[in-house]
Write a protein that holds these residues in place. Structure first.
Motif, PDB file in Angstrom:
ATOM      1  N   ALA A 151       0.816  -1.213   0.000  1.00 57.28           N
ATOM      2  CA  ALA A 151       0.000   0.000   0.000  1.00 57.28           C
ATOM      3  C   ALA A 151       0.853   1.267   0.000  1.00 57.28           C
ATOM      4  CB  ALA A 151      -0.951   0.007   1.197  1.00 57.28           C
ATOM      5  N   VAL A 152       1.928   1.262   0.772  1.00 54.38           N
ATOM      6  CA  VAL A 152       2.780   2.459   0.830  1.00 54.38           C
ATOM      7  C   VAL A 152       3.916   2.409  -0.185  1.00 54.38           C
ATOM      8  CG1 VAL A 152       2.221   2.923   3.243  1.00 54.38           C
ATOM      9  CG2 VAL A 152       4.294   1.607   2.690  1.00 54.38           C
ATOM     10  N   GLY A 153       4.086   1.270  -0.855  1.00 52.68           N
ATOM     11  CA  GLY A 153       5.129   1.138  -1.864  1.00 52.68           C
ATOM     12  C   GLY A 153       6.520   1.132  -1.271  1.00 52.68           C
ATOM     13  N   LEU A 154       6.730   0.308  -0.270  1.00 48.62           N
ATOM     14  CA  LEU A 154       8.037   0.206   0.380  1.00 48.62           C
ATOM     15  C   LEU A 154       8.688  -1.123   0.023  1.00 48.62           C
ATOM     16  CD1 LEU A 154      10.177   1.356   2.267  1.00 48.62           C
ATOM     17  CD2 LEU A 154       8.938   0.299   4.171  1.00 48.62           C
ATOM     18  N   LEU A 155       9.823  -1.046  -0.676  1.00 47.90           N
ATOM     19  CA  LEU A 155      10.530  -2.248  -1.146  1.00 47.90           C
ATOM     20  C   LEU A 155       9.542  -3.171  -1.858  1.00 47.90           C
ATOM     21  CD1 LEU A 155      12.749  -2.839   2.006  1.00 47.90           C
ATOM     22  CD2 LEU A 155      13.398  -1.656  -0.107  1.00 47.90           C
ATOM     23  N   THR A 156       8.820  -2.622  -2.769  1.00 49.59           N
ATOM     24  CA  THR A 156       7.636  -3.212  -3.398  1.00 49.59           C
ATOM     25  C   THR A 156       7.768  -4.669  -3.838  1.00 49.59           C
ATOM     26  OG1 THR A 156       6.898  -1.021  -4.017  1.00 49.59           O
ATOM     27  CG2 THR A 156       5.964  -2.856  -5.260  1.00 49.59           C
ATOM     28  N   PRO A 157       8.869  -5.115  -4.424  1.00 56.85           N
ATOM     29  CA  PRO A 157       8.936  -6.526  -4.805  1.00 56.85           C
ATOM     30  C   PRO A 157       8.863  -7.495  -3.616  1.00 56.85           C
ATOM     31  CG  PRO A 157      10.607  -5.267  -5.974  1.00 56.85           C
ATOM     32  CD  PRO A 157      10.029  -4.356  -4.934  1.00 56.85           C
ATOM     33  N   VAL A 158       9.282  -7.050  -2.447  1.00 55.20           N
ATOM     34  CA  VAL A 158       9.258  -7.934  -1.273  1.00 55.20           C
ATOM     35  C   VAL A 158       7.827  -8.171  -0.792  1.00 55.20           C
ATOM     36  CG1 VAL A 158      10.091  -8.275   1.086  1.00 55.20           C
ATOM     37  CG2 VAL A 158      11.632  -7.344  -0.666  1.00 55.20           C
ATOM     38  N   PRO A 159       7.005  -7.122  -0.573  1.00 52.11           N
ATOM     39  CA  PRO A 159       5.611  -7.410  -0.246  1.00 52.11           C
ATOM     40  C   PRO A 159       4.884  -8.157  -1.364  1.00 52.11           C
ATOM     41  CG  PRO A 159       6.039  -5.047  -0.057  1.00 52.11           C
ATOM     42  CD  PRO A 159       7.304  -5.699  -0.467  1.00 52.11           C
ATOM     43  N   ALA A 160       5.244  -7.877  -2.617  1.00 56.49           N
ATOM     44  CA  ALA A 160       4.629  -8.626  -3.726  1.00 56.49           C
ATOM     45  C   ALA A 160       4.966 -10.102  -3.605  1.00 56.49           C
ATOM     46  CB  ALA A 160       5.096  -8.072  -5.064  1.00 56.49           C
TER      47      ALA A 160
END
Length: 170
Positions: free
Chosen positions: A66-75
């Protein structure tokens, strides 16, 4: 600007949806003990461990996306969570969600992977924190896709291989 806004909307809706699932495991209905019993019943043992891990991962991956932090990791978290859910609960029910199939799991995982490929956009912590660094290029494009898919599949498959013991049908 429109693309950045569109990615922001997608990230926030997708991320908060996943975070809500985790929140519900902690505070809704049967809470962690009820979720643990359900995990035990589907073969994810020990159920208490998996209830806590699933709820925590859903909240962390959801808020991270949601906040776009280290995006590939939450993905990657989305991929692992949805792979385990699809395999343990939905795969025997066919594809469509109306028959409790794995359609919804696929949409959540693929949407998160697509965001990892496009990047979180200008309205993200990734952009705010890393756009002026040499690290930023690792957070989108082929690298973002690879991180999301490889890490997610490794996490989901690893969890299934180590912990999943399908219940014996009587």
């Amino acid at each position: 600007m429109a693309a950045d806004t569109a990615i922001l909307i997608l990230r926030v809706v997708l991320g908060l949806t996943m975070a809500a699932h985790g929140y519900n495991k902690f505070f809704g209905g049967g809470r962690i003990p009820g979720t643990a019993g359900w995990f035990d019943s589907i073969g994810m043992k020990p159920g208490m461990f998996h209830a806590r891990v699933a709820a925590s991962t859903e909240i962390a991956a959801g808020l991270g996306l949601a906040v776009g932090l280290l995006t590939p990791v939450p993905a990657a978290g989305f991929v692992a969570l949805m792979l385990v859910a699809a395999w343990t609960v939905h795969r025997h029910n066919g594809f469509f969600i109306v028959k409790e199939g794995w359609e919804y799991n696929l949409v959540l995982a693929v949407s998160a992977v697509a965001i990892a490929g496009t990047g979180a956009g200008r309205y993200s912590l990734d952009y705010a924190l890393f756009s002026s660094t040499g690290f930023y290029h690792l957070l989108y494009g082929w690298c973002g896709l690879a991180i999301a898919v490889v890490l997610g599949l490794a996490g989901g498959i690893g969890q299934l291989a180590i912990f999943y013991r399908p219940p014996v049908k009587s």
